[in-house]
Scaffold this active site. Structure first.
Site, mmCIF file in Angstrom:
data_model
loop_
_atom_site.group_PDB
_atom_site.id
_atom_site.type_symbol
_atom_site.label_atom_id
_atom_site.label_comp_id
_atom_site.label_asym_id
_atom_site.label_seq_id
_atom_site.Cartn_x
_atom_site.Cartn_y
_atom_site.Cartn_z
ATOM 1 N N ALA A 200 22.924 48.248 2.824
ATOM 2 C CA ALA A 200 24.175 48.095 2.069
ATOM 3 C C ALA A 200 24.326 49.089 0.928
ATOM 4 O O ALA A 200 25.421 49.561 0.645
ATOM 5 C CB ALA A 200 24.283 46.671 1.520
ATOM 6 N N THR A 237 16.360 31.315 3.132
ATOM 7 C CA THR A 237 17.738 31.033 2.701
ATOM 8 C C THR A 237 18.471 32.354 2.489
ATOM 9 O O THR A 237 17.948 33.267 1.852
ATOM 10 C CB THR A 237 17.719 30.201 1.399
ATOM 11 O OG1 THR A 237 17.016 28.992 1.677
ATOM 12 C CG2 THR A 237 19.131 29.875 0.925
ATOM 13 N N CYS A 325 6.603 64.828 -6.333
ATOM 14 C CA CYS A 325 5.723 65.458 -7.309
ATOM 15 C C CYS A 325 4.639 64.467 -7.712
ATOM 16 O O CYS A 325 4.935 63.370 -8.149
ATOM 17 C CB CYS A 325 6.553 65.815 -8.537
ATOM 18 S SG CYS A 325 5.719 66.873 -9.676
#
Ligand SMILES: Cc1ncc(COP(=O)(O)O)c(C=O)c1O
Length: 386
Positions: A200, A237, A325
């Site tokens: 999303a 849930t 890095c």
């Protein structure tokens, strides 16, 4: 200080429409979707409406969408699920060396469990040859996993063609479409896909929520065990506000995608042309045309991408490098390395990625600071022959 955000491939700001939908969910639709009473059923309705919107965006049926905690979980489920479904030792997986770590590390784990992995090569543009995929298939192949578009260089793969090969061979085909869903057309039927990963936060939705599309009839076992949520396949849930946010993001993307893709392509092409014209010793990474509308990836010879990135940050421009890095070493991007770039060019790369709030002014702003940063760094670079 003015700040220009050009790192939409890393994450996108949350769309105000998504925030409004999520706030409504937090405040007014807080029931447990598994509860039989009215509060629960309101939440159930919100979840199922979001599922419909997301399914519509990718041409799927709602009952083929399973919500997950994001793209990483979706990729894990696809690969581990395909291997578990076959239930045979020595399963074989076909993928590419330019996948996101969510796929590569899962493959590494599955290899330790006894799977074998074939990495089909990519050309200098980061493109897979479907014929190489065809040749790599063995009777032990359980899944082909090839990303739709690469997150670093934006190259878009010939997914429909590879899907046809997979279908003919009777092998499951998965694509990590985290960088494309909501940005360019994605249709699970036209692309001959069995499984597809979505996240999303790359399409103006919230972080920590995504989905896996699993075609009806594809035997992928449950991934999280517990209560019977997500049709007994992914227990827990439901993250209702997150799911509502993803549904709203999908709905908005459907409305805005075509216009946005055209607008961003113009910004992209202007930035590419200006950089290549104005700054010498630069080259574009990724495919010149078959690339995401919002992706610009350029190598600046003789300088470290990380150093330019830090300089631009001080000037108020947020961009990314493919390199990671660490205190002791500068690791070149695995994507650019697989495309055949020598380490010094792979380490000299910078990714600019545009999005909804990017403007022509942002391109101008970058073009004010970037040439100066590059010439300053080249002036002190030991790599430049003086
Ligand atoms: C191609 C690709 N796959 C997977 C992911 C992981 O998605 P998430 O951050 O939702 O776990 C990303 C995010 O960077 C990505 O770009």
């Amino acid at each position: 200080m003015k700040r220009v955000y050009l790192d939409y491939a890393a994450t996108t700001p949350t769309h105000p429409g998504v925030i409004a939908a999520m706030l409504h969910s937090f405040q007014d639709v807080w029931g447990n979707p598994s509860s039989v009473h009215a509060c629960g059923q309101e939440a159930r309705t919100a979840v199922e409406e979001a599922r419909e919107k997301l399914a519509h965006l990718v041409g799927a049926q709602p009952d083929e969408i399973y919500f997950t905690s994001g793209g990483t979980e979706a990729d894990n489920w696809a690969l581990k699920g395909a291997v578990a479904a076959r239930h045979e030792p020595g399963s074989h997986i076909i993928t590419t060396p330019i996948e996101h770590h969510a796929v590569l590390e899962t493959c590494e784990f599955l290899k330790e469990q006894g799977c074998s992995i074939t990495f089909v090569p990519v050309d200098r543009y980061g493109m897979v040859d479907p014929d190489d995929v065809r040749k790599a298939i063995t009777p032990k192949t359980v899944i082909i996993s090839i990303m739709h578009a690469n997150n670093e260089v934006g190259t878009i793969q010939p997914i429909a063609e590879i899907g046809k090969i997979a279908r003919t061979a009777g092998v499951y085909f998965h694509t990590d479409a985290v960088q494309t869903v909501g940005h360019i057309p994605v249709d699970v039927n036209q692309m001959n896909l069995d499984i597809l990963s979505i996240s999303a936060h790359k399409l103006y939705g919230p972080k920590g929520i995504g989905a896996l599309y699993i075609r009806r009839g594809t035997k992928i076992p449950p991934f999280v065990h517990g209560g019977g949520q997500e049709r007994h396949s992914r227990a827990g849930t439901e993250n209702v506000p997150g799911i509502v946010g993803l549904g709203k993001a999908a709905e908005l993307a459907q409305e805005e995608m075509d216009g946005e893709a055209r607008r961003l392509t113009m910004l992209r092409d202007r930035l590419i042309k200006s950089i290549l014209d104005k700054i010498e010793h630069t080259c574009l990474n990724g495919h010149p045309t078959r690339r995401l509308p919002n992706n610009v990836n350029v190598s600046f010879r003789y300088v470290e991408g990380e150093a330019i990135c830090l300089n631009l940050d001080l000037a108020g421009v947020c961009v990314a490098t493919g390199s990671a890095c660490s205190s002791t070493s500068m690791e070149a991007s695995h994507v650019l390395t697989a495309m055949g770039l020598p380490p010094e060019l792979a380490r000299a790369s910078l990714r600019f990625s545009f999005g909804k709030w990017s403007t022509e002014d942002d391109v101008d702003f970058v073009l004010q600071s970037l040439p100066k940063a590059v010439s300053r760094l080249r002036a002190i670079s030991p790599l430049v022959k003086k």
